[in-house]
Write a protein that holds these residues in place. Structure first.
Motif, PDB file in Angstrom:
ATOM      1  N   ASN A  90      42.208  39.325  36.758  1.00 55.39           N
ATOM      2  CA  ASN A  90      41.115  40.173  36.296  1.00 55.39           C
ATOM      3  C   ASN A  90      40.002  40.225  37.356  1.00 55.39           C
ATOM      4  O   ASN A  90      38.842  39.969  37.074  1.00 55.39           O
ATOM      5  CB  ASN A  90      40.582  39.677  34.946  1.00 55.39           C
ATOM      6  N   ILE A  91      40.415  40.529  38.569  1.00 51.38           N
ATOM      7  CA  ILE A  91      39.489  40.552  39.702  1.00 51.38           C
ATOM      8  C   ILE A  91      38.528  41.717  39.541  1.00 51.38           C
ATOM      9  O   ILE A  91      38.936  42.850  39.270  1.00 51.38           O
ATOM     10  CB  ILE A  91      40.277  40.626  41.026  1.00 51.38           C
ATOM     11  N   ILE A  92      37.245  41.439  39.709  1.00 51.87           N
ATOM     12  CA  ILE A  92      36.197  42.422  39.462  1.00 51.87           C
ATOM     13  C   ILE A  92      35.669  43.029  40.763  1.00 51.87           C
ATOM     14  O   ILE A  92      35.822  42.443  41.827  1.00 51.87           O
ATOM     15  CB  ILE A  92      35.043  41.781  38.649  1.00 51.87           C
ATOM     16  N   PRO A  93      35.039  44.225  40.661  1.00 57.80           N
ATOM     17  CA  PRO A  93      34.448  44.838  41.854  1.00 57.80           C
ATOM     18  C   PRO A  93      33.341  43.947  42.414  1.00 57.80           C
ATOM     19  O   PRO A  93      32.713  43.223  41.651  1.00 57.80           O
ATOM     20  CB  PRO A  93      33.869  46.155  41.337  1.00 57.80           C
ATOM     21  N   ASN A 102      46.361  46.809  38.829  1.00 63.96           N
ATOM     22  CA  ASN A 102      45.508  46.155  37.854  1.00 63.96           C
ATOM     23  C   ASN A 102      45.782  44.651  37.848  1.00 63.96           C
ATOM     24  O   ASN A 102      46.823  44.201  37.380  1.00 63.96           O
ATOM     25  CB  ASN A 102      45.787  46.754  36.467  1.00 63.96           C
ATOM     26  N   SER A 103      44.848  43.870  38.353  1.00 59.96           N
ATOM     27  CA  SER A 103      45.046  42.410  38.454  1.00 59.96           C
ATOM     28  C   SER A 103      45.104  41.733  37.090  1.00 59.96           C
ATOM     29  O   SER A 103      45.567  40.602  36.979  1.00 59.96           O
ATOM     30  CB  SER A 103      43.952  41.781  39.314  1.00 59.96           C
ATOM     31  N   LYS A 104      44.656  42.416  36.029  1.00 55.77           N
ATOM     32  CA  LYS A 104      44.722  41.839  34.679  1.00 55.77           C
ATOM     33  C   LYS A 104      46.168  41.638  34.222  1.00 55.77           C
ATOM     34  O   LYS A 104      46.435  40.858  33.328  1.00 55.77           O
ATOM     35  CB  LYS A 104      44.027  42.750  33.668  1.00 55.77           C
ATOM     36  N   LEU A 105      47.089  42.372  34.838  1.00 53.84           N
ATOM     37  CA  LEU A 105      48.492  42.299  34.441  1.00 53.84           C
ATOM     38  C   LEU A 105      49.201  41.067  34.983  1.00 53.84           C
ATOM     39  O   LEU A 105      50.322  40.771  34.588  1.00 53.84           O
ATOM     40  CB  LEU A 105      49.238  43.554  34.920  1.00 53.84           C
ATOM     41  N   TYR A 106      48.556  40.323  35.877  1.00 54.05           N
ATOM     42  CA  TYR A 106      49.181  39.167  36.507  1.00 54.05           C
ATOM     43  C   TYR A 106      48.725  37.879  35.835  1.00 54.05           C
ATOM     44  O   TYR A 106      47.598  37.774  35.373  1.00 54.05           O
ATOM     45  CB  TYR A 106      48.867  39.140  38.004  1.00 54.05           C
TER      46      TYR A 106
END
Length: 177
Positions: A90-93, A102-106
């Motif tokens: 869930n890497i943010i700007p 989408n890093s949330k998928l990892y």
């Protein structure tokens, strides 16, 4: 030449090298579980020992990873420092702008040893942390291998390192979630 020799295989790496170690251990264990000719001389169990590894797999990858863990073909001890943003999802700007997808998928996999600067290591299974939870004043310092070594060597952690990989898996609890 490894023919007929009994040996253990440990794959290790830091940061991107940790991610690659995870992927290699997974693929080697997957091939071993299928009795693939290309890995016939490797041991039944492959163990990855990673430091500051980024998340490398989605839910489907993790399901296969857990299947290989249950069969005894794969083990992963994942070491992460509290405050290190690399082993998160869930890497943010603005950091997320450097990534595609989408890093949330990892999600993380394996047994996590979460190292603190001033207290005993925390042992748990998976324990993926969102990026925002790891921000602080020492983001870059917390990712350095020297900081990992410093935290690993804390006297409070000594008893954890006396455990075998299997004992760490048992201490971490259910690895089917």
């Amino acid at each position: 030449d490894v023919v007929g020799k009994d040996f253990d295989l440990y794959v290790t790496g830091h940061s991107l090298g940790g991610g690659l170690a995870n992927l290699f251990a997974f693929k080697a264990a997957q091939l071993k579980a299928k009795d693939d000719e290309s890995v016939k001389y490797l041991p039944k169990k492959i163990t990855a020992l990673t430091f500051a590894s980024p998340t490398v797999g989605n839910d489907d990858y993790n399901k296969e990873f857990q299947y290989l863990e249950k069969k005894g073909n794969l083990r992963h001890i994942r070491i992460a420092n509290e405050g290190d943003v690399v082993p998160t999802n869930n890497i943010i700007p603005p950091v997320s702008l450097a990534f595609k997808g989408n890093s949330k998928l990892y999600t993380q996999n394996g047994v996590n040893l979460l190292l603190y600067p001033d207290k005993e290591v925390e042992v748990g299974y998976r324990a993926t942390k969102p990026t925002w939870s790891q921000f602080g004043t020492s983001i870059l310092t917390n990712h350095k291998l020297t900081e990992y070594i410093k935290r690993v060597e804390l006297p409070a952690n000594k008893k954890v390192y006396q455990q075998t990989v299997e004992e760490l898996y048992n201490a971490a609890g259910d690895f089917t979630n």
